[in-house]
Enzyme design. Structure first.
Site, PDB file in Angstrom:
ATOM      1  N   GLU A 196       1.528  18.313  -2.202  1.00  0.00           N
ATOM      2  CA  GLU A 196       2.627  18.152  -1.253  1.00  0.00           C
ATOM      3  C   GLU A 196       3.582  17.053  -1.691  1.00  0.00           C
ATOM      4  O   GLU A 196       3.165  16.014  -2.180  1.00  0.00           O
ATOM      5  CB  GLU A 196       2.068  17.753   0.106  1.00  0.00           C
ATOM      6  CG  GLU A 196       1.214  18.807   0.715  1.00  0.00           C
ATOM      7  CD  GLU A 196       0.656  18.376   2.053  1.00  0.00           C
ATOM      8  OE1 GLU A 196      -0.119  19.135   2.619  1.00  0.00           O
ATOM      9  OE2 GLU A 196       1.003  17.274   2.519  1.00  0.00           O
TER      10      GLU A 196
ATOM     11  N   CYS B 203       8.220  11.122  -0.700  1.00  0.00           N
ATOM     12  CA  CYS B 203       6.807  10.756  -0.616  1.00  0.00           C
ATOM     13  C   CYS B 203       6.056  11.657  -1.593  1.00  0.00           C
ATOM     14  O   CYS B 203       6.042  12.875  -1.424  1.00  0.00           O
ATOM     15  CB  CYS B 203       6.319  10.956   0.825  1.00  0.00           C
ATOM     16  SG  CYS B 203       4.568  10.648   1.014  1.00  0.00           S
TER      17      CYS B 203
ATOM     18  N   CYS C 162      -8.488  14.047  -2.657  1.00  0.00           N
ATOM     19  CA  CYS C 162      -8.750  12.612  -2.762  1.00  0.00           C
ATOM     20  C   CYS C 162     -10.243  12.380  -2.635  1.00  0.00           C
ATOM     21  O   CYS C 162     -10.925  13.050  -1.852  1.00  0.00           O
ATOM     22  CB  CYS C 162      -8.015  11.851  -1.661  1.00  0.00           C
ATOM     23  SG  CYS C 162      -8.217  10.049  -1.780  1.00  0.00           S
TER      24      CYS C 162
ATOM     25  N   CYS D  46      -8.069  11.751   7.606  1.00  0.00           N
ATOM     26  CA  CYS D  46      -7.012  12.186   6.691  1.00  0.00           C
ATOM     27  C   CYS D  46      -7.277  13.606   6.184  1.00  0.00           C
ATOM     28  O   CYS D  46      -8.374  13.909   5.689  1.00  0.00           O
ATOM     29  CB  CYS D  46      -6.947  11.198   5.519  1.00  0.00           C
ATOM     30  SG  CYS D  46      -5.903  11.758   4.166  1.00  0.00           S
TER      31      CYS D  46
ATOM     32  N   CYS E  53      -0.348  13.379   5.714  1.00  0.00           N
ATOM     33  CA  CYS E  53      -0.854  13.536   4.366  1.00  0.00           C
ATOM     34  C   CYS E  53      -1.845  14.699   4.243  1.00  0.00           C
ATOM     35  O   CYS E  53      -2.853  14.743   4.920  1.00  0.00           O
ATOM     36  CB  CYS E  53      -1.493  12.184   4.068  1.00  0.00           C
ATOM     37  SG  CYS E  53      -2.596  12.013   2.761  1.00  0.00           S
TER      38      CYS E  53
HETATM   39  N1  SAH Z   1      -4.396   6.968  -0.549  1.00  0.00           N
HETATM   40  C1  SAH Z   1      -3.387   6.047  -0.186  1.00  0.00           C
HETATM   41  C2  SAH Z   1      -2.031   6.682  -0.034  1.00  0.00           C
HETATM   42  C3  SAH Z   1      -1.948   8.017   0.646  1.00  0.00           C
HETATM   43  S1  SAH Z   1      -2.280   8.052   2.379  1.00  0.00           S
HETATM   44  C4  SAH Z   1      -3.778   5.279   1.073  1.00  0.00           C
HETATM   45  O1  SAH Z   1      -4.734   5.692   1.723  1.00  0.00           O
HETATM   46  O2  SAH Z   1      -3.127   4.287   1.365  1.00  0.00           O
HETATM   47  C5  SAH Z   1      -0.846   7.230   3.070  1.00  0.00           C
HETATM   48  C6  SAH Z   1      -1.087   6.625   4.443  1.00  0.00           C
HETATM   49  O3  SAH Z   1      -1.216   7.665   5.426  1.00  0.00           O
HETATM   50  C7  SAH Z   1      -2.342   5.783   4.532  1.00  0.00           C
HETATM   51  O4  SAH Z   1      -2.092   4.558   5.179  1.00  0.00           O
HETATM   52  C8  SAH Z   1      -3.251   6.649   5.364  1.00  0.00           C
HETATM   53  O5  SAH Z   1      -4.224   5.922   6.006  1.00  0.00           O
HETATM   54  C9  SAH Z   1      -2.269   7.331   6.288  1.00  0.00           C
HETATM   55  N2  SAH Z   1      -2.809   8.535   6.923  1.00  0.00           N
HETATM   56  C10 SAH Z   1      -3.558   9.499   6.358  1.00  0.00           C
HETATM   57  N3  SAH Z   1      -3.856  10.465   7.263  1.00  0.00           N
HETATM   58  C11 SAH Z   1      -3.284  10.099   8.422  1.00  0.00           C
HETATM   59  C12 SAH Z   1      -3.248  10.667   9.732  1.00  0.00           C
HETATM   60  N4  SAH Z   1      -3.860  11.811   9.987  1.00  0.00           N
HETATM   61  N5  SAH Z   1      -2.559  10.015  10.691  1.00  0.00           N
HETATM   62  C13 SAH Z   1      -1.925   8.847  10.418  1.00  0.00           C
HETATM   63  N6  SAH Z   1      -1.937   8.251   9.219  1.00  0.00           N
HETATM   64  C14 SAH Z   1      -2.615   8.859   8.219  1.00  0.00           C
HETATM   65 FE1  SF4 Z   2      -7.331   9.363   0.233  1.00  0.00          FE
HETATM   66 FE2  SF4 Z   2      -6.297  10.070   2.573  1.00  0.00          FE
HETATM   67 FE3  SF4 Z   2      -7.892   7.938   2.429  1.00  0.00          FE
HETATM   68 FE4  SF4 Z   2      -5.426   7.826   1.362  1.00  0.00          FE
HETATM   69  S1  SF4 Z   2      -5.939   8.094   3.517  1.00  0.00           S
HETATM   70  S2  SF4 Z   2      -7.369   7.158   0.422  1.00  0.00           S
HETATM   71  S3  SF4 Z   2      -5.229   9.968   0.642  1.00  0.00           S
HETATM   72  S4  SF4 Z   2      -8.500  10.054   1.995  1.00  0.00           S
END
Ligand code: SAH
Ligand code: SF4
Length: 353
Positions: free
Chosen positions: A99, A112, A119, A126, A343
């Site tokens: 994505e 983004c 992951c 997530c 994400c």
């Molecule tokens: N792996 C990295 C970057 C990708 S995720 C990380 O975890 O920082 C980017 C951001 O989106 C992270 O802060 C993650 O915690 C947040 N995120 C992921 N899934 C989410 C969700 N369902 N609702 C809100 N924030 C979410």
């Molecule tokens: Fe991986 Fe999602 Fe956790 Fe970021 S928030 S580290 S993408 S599992």
């Protein structure tokens, strides 16, 4: 004998400028030709060799024989009802999908981008974490996402300025490829994106944070914290078992002091889990004395995790406690919730399984 693997074509988008220069030098072409090729790729952003009409014919022949230009076809696309967010599911050469999101906010366009297919970190809330890990992206697969978004903006007479490495995957788990991609998109001879307009978000991989500091990478850093005590954090972020909070905060302090830069801490607010006054006080204590800014993001619900986002009043109360510790914070709505902009969610929806 099949010797194709020895002479596998190179995806040109995988190469940093010095690597491209070395490749061309190997074929006997001077740096002047590298400049031209680089400008075609990253200034004009052409998508095929035939469009590189000013390139010497023998160079084009070498390129056609030994290289590819792996642009990423669109597999699916959605736009949010407010029109601010467009999300694309892009196909990779091996048919995996990732994505990429284009966000527009107050006239500012931000891409983004993803760094991995899936992951390995397993954060419970997530959508990407729920998929598990498939593979790392190559530098070119990261660069191509940036080009994809920039081409869309250029058609509208705009230009891409901001990048967040916050799509699918954990960028510090794919350190080399991510940094090569950053070098390519910031190269002055090409796209020349400003490093200060690039933010890398990590789940908190301690050696990676220290390496970013030691290598003096000029990009911004965001650390996904989500909880301020080890037990709570490990329940949400399994990767936190490997790097307890004291080690993580030590690495953050090291980064802030070495780089003289603030760190953004992300906190996905989940009702009844990490939005309590106790957690707010704990994060205030934990980040005391650090040059920190907290981004509070109400949970974007996913199919694999039964929980709700924190309600507005509780978000305000949480913020008020952080303010008592002089800890600045911003509430960030994940834009375009109606297009599954969280994400990994578009891919999760498109998966046949
Ligand atoms: N792996 C990295 C970057 C990708 S995720 C990380 O975890 O920082 C980017 C951001 O989106 C992270 O802060 C993650 O915690 C947040 N995120 C992921 N899934 C989410 C969700 N369902 N609702 C809100 N924030 C979410
Ligand atoms: Fe991986 Fe999602 Fe956790 Fe970021 S928030 S580290 S993408 S599992």
């Amino acid at each position: 004998m099949d010797d194709r693997s020895a002479d596998r074509p190179v995806n040109l988008y995988d190469l940093t400028y010095p690597q491209m220069e070395a490749l061309l030098a190997q074929w006997g072409f001077s740096a002047f030709h590298t400049d031209r090729l680089w400008a075609y790729l990253y200034r004009q952003q052409v998508e095929s060799l035939v469009e590189m009409t000013d390139l010497r014919a023998d160079l084009r022949e070498h390129l056609a024989a030994h290289t590819t230009l792996d642009n990423l076809p669109t597999q699916a696309a959605t736009a949010s009802s407010d029109g601010f967010t467009r999300k694309f599911l892009l196909a990779l050469p091996d048919s995996e999908t990732i994505e990429t999101v284009l966000m527009k906010f107050k006239g500012r366009a931000t891409a983004c981008v993803s760094t991995q297919v899936g992951c390995a970190m397993g954060c419970v809330f997530c959508a990407t974490g729920q998929m598990g890990f498939t593979r790392h992206l190559s530098p070119g697969e990261i660069v191509s996402q940036v080009l994809y978004i920039d081409r869309i903006l250029r058609q509208q007479g705009e230009q891409l300025r901001n990048i967040v490495l916050m799509g699918m995957g954990e960028p510090l788990h794919n350190y080399e490829a991510t940094m090569a991609a950053v070098e390519i998109i910031t190269d002055h001879k090409g796209m020349s994106l400003a490093p200060k307009h690039i933010t890398l978000s990590t789940v908190g991989i301690v050696p990676g944070i220290r390496r970013l500091a030691d290598e003096e990478r000029p990009i911004h850093l965001a650390v996904s914290l989500h909880a301020a005590t080890d037990a709570e954090r490990q329940a949400l972020v399994p990767a936190a078992r490997r790097w307890p909070l004291n080690e993580l905060i030590d690495a953050c302090r090291y980064y802030i002091e070495k780089r003289k830069r603030r760190i953004f801490f992300e906190w996905t607010l989940i009702e009844g889990k990490n939005d309590t006054p106790e957690q707010a006080h704990a994060v205030g204590q934990l980040l005391l004395g650090l040059d920190a800014h907290v981004n509070l993001i109400p949970l974007n619900p996913t199919v694999g995790y039964q929980a709700l986002p924190t309600q507005a009043d509780a978000v305000k109360a949480f913020q008020a406690i952080l303010a008592q510790y002089n800890l600045p914070s911003t509430v960030r709505q994940r834009r375009g919730i109606d297009i599954a902009a969280g994400c990994g969610q578009l891919r999760a929806m498109s998966d046949p399984s």
